[in-house]
Design an enzyme around this catalytic site. Structure first.
Site, PDB file in Angstrom:
ATOM      1  N   TYR A   1       0.626  -0.724   0.428  1.00  0.00           N
ATOM      2  CA  TYR A   1       0.172   0.204   0.042  1.00  0.00           C
ATOM      3  C   TYR A   1       0.785   1.260   0.086  1.00  0.00           C
ATOM      4  O   TYR A   1       0.572   2.525  -0.763  1.00  0.00           O
ATOM      5  CB  TYR A   1      -0.602   0.064   1.142  1.00  0.00           C
ATOM      6  CG  TYR A   1      -1.745   0.797   1.185  1.00  0.00           C
ATOM      7  CD1 TYR A   1      -2.919   0.982   0.649  1.00  0.00           C
ATOM      8  CD2 TYR A   1      -1.338   2.121   2.796  1.00  0.00           C
ATOM      9  CE1 TYR A   1      -4.186   2.361   0.500  1.00  0.00           C
ATOM     10  CE2 TYR A   1      -2.719   2.866   2.472  1.00  0.00           C
ATOM     11  CZ  TYR A   1      -4.062   3.323   1.334  1.00  0.00           C
ATOM     12  OH  TYR A   1      -4.525   3.306   1.700  1.00  0.00           O
ATOM     13  N   LYS A  43       1.125   3.761  -3.189  1.00  0.00           N
ATOM     14  CA  LYS A  43       0.756   4.841  -3.546  1.00  0.00           C
ATOM     15  C   LYS A  43       1.636   5.874  -3.119  1.00  0.00           C
ATOM     16  O   LYS A  43       1.229   7.006  -4.677  1.00  0.00           O
ATOM     17  CB  LYS A  43      -0.174   5.376  -1.999  1.00  0.00           C
ATOM     18  CG  LYS A  43      -1.756   4.821  -1.407  1.00  0.00           C
ATOM     19  CD  LYS A  43      -2.950   5.161  -2.649  1.00  0.00           C
ATOM     20  CE  LYS A  43      -3.610   5.264  -1.996  1.00  0.00           C
ATOM     21  NZ  LYS A  43      -5.073   5.396  -2.571  1.00  0.00           N
TER      22      LYS A  43
END
Ligand code: UDP
Length: 331
Positions: free
Chosen positions: A163, A167
């Site tokens: 994650y 991102k």
């Protein structure tokens, strides 16, 4: 909405043509996305909600499904989609640690390929593109509170990396589409957010604690509960996202969006126990690997450039969220 009693119809029709935009919300059936769709519809826009229902739920958009200016498109953005749009919000990614770690390769794939596909769409239609990034790009931060200029402390091979690094690459893609292809892009970094449309099984701290307290089950505290987070109500977050989208083209971000009020996880547990009047005990479990020790946004830039700051205090926001979860648990 556009029309109210006594409005001159011609003027309204004109205003509608002038201001109604076609807005794609990727991840529009999710926790934040669904509230954003609702607000955009209420402001008179045509909303295309794209979601593959990986973590999003149709129940979150049930009230919008019959609206003439709402379209739900079940689609995974890792495959290109062709829609004519003026604005794109990219919120499509599992966002709770429990959910994004279930299939880390998918989390990486949607962060890279999904973002790339939406940036291509923005380029094709000269649409404004807003990337919903995260405070996780700061990792377990050595700078406190976190400012946008801080580059972060992320473990690239840890369990949160799918994650966090996902991102980070989304941000990198976004900024390079701006530089290379002159797409009007904007990046926001969303800090911990809570409120209605959170899933009871979402796994994040506020939803876990409220659901556990309401069921009279022990609250699951990870570590000794001294780690801190700052919690922003979803309605404030939606305001911030929309203000960023509407900001001047020169404002590219990244800009932090979050509530600077900082609480330990144990404090959150105690507040929720008190508010629910629950007899639940506190159960302590090991702290997950790489769990950030402290987190609090510096929102100077959001205040200055967006004239935005959260308005809903934690106490009020939690009251509203407890009511929401009570209803959820009854159904
Ligand atoms: N946490 C906890 N019990 C839970 C869920 C989370 O103690 O049932 C802790 C977690 O370890 C972290 C903080 O609460 O320190 C916030 O976790 P969350 O999953 O909500 O979001 P994060 O900020 O870690 O992405």
């Amino acid at each position: 909405m556009f029309f109210s009693e006594g409005d001159d119809l011609d003027e309204c029709t004109f205003r509608k043509c002038e201001t109604m935009k076609r807005i794609l919300v990727a991840g529009g059936a999710g926790f934040i996305g669904s509230s954003l769709c609702e607000r955009l519809i209420n402001e008179g826009h045509h909303v295309l909600c794209v979601d593959n229902l990986y973590t999003g739920k149709k129940a979150n958009i049930a009230a919008l499904l019959n609206h003439e200016h709402f379209e739900f498109i079940e689609h995974d953005i890792t495959t290109p989609i062709h829609l004519e749009v003026d604005e794109i919000y990219n919120l499509a990614c599992p966002a709770s640690p429990v959910q994004y770690q279930k299939d880390p390769l998918y989390t990486i794939h949607i962060s890279y390929q999904g973002t790339l596909n939406l940036l291509d769409l923005a380029r094709q239609h000269k649409a404004t593109f807003l990337m919903a990034s995260t405070s996780e790009v700061y990792g377990d931060p050595h700078v406190h509170p976190q400012r946008e200029t801080y580059w972060g402390n992320v473990n690239p091979i840890g369990p949160r990396a799918c994650y966090d690094e996902g991102k980070r690459i989304s941000e990198t893609l976004t900024i390079n589409y701006r530089k290379t292809h002159h797409v009007n892009t904007k990046i926001v970094r969303i800090f911990n957010t809570y409120g209605h449309h959170m899933d009871t099984l979402d796994g994040r701290v506020v939803s876990n604690f409220i659901v556990q307290a309401l069921k009279g089950e022990p609250l699951t505290l990870y570590g000794d509960g001294s780690q801190t987070r700052s919690f922003c109500h979803v309605e404030d977050m939606v305001d911030g996202l929309m203000k960023m989208m509407q900001s001047d083209a020169s404002l590219e971000g990244p800009i932090n969006l979050g509530n600077p009020g900082e609480y330990t996880v144990k404090e959150i547990a105690e507040i929720i126990l008190e508010k629910t009047g629950s007899p639940s005990a506190l159960d302590f479990y090991p702290l997950p690997q790489d769990d950030p020790i402290k987190r609090k946004p510096d929102i100077t830039l959001a205040k200055k450039h967006l004239d935005w700051e959260p308005r809903i205090a934690l106490s009020e926001g939690l009251d509203r969220t407890i009511i929401y979860f009570k209803t959820q648990l009854k159904n």
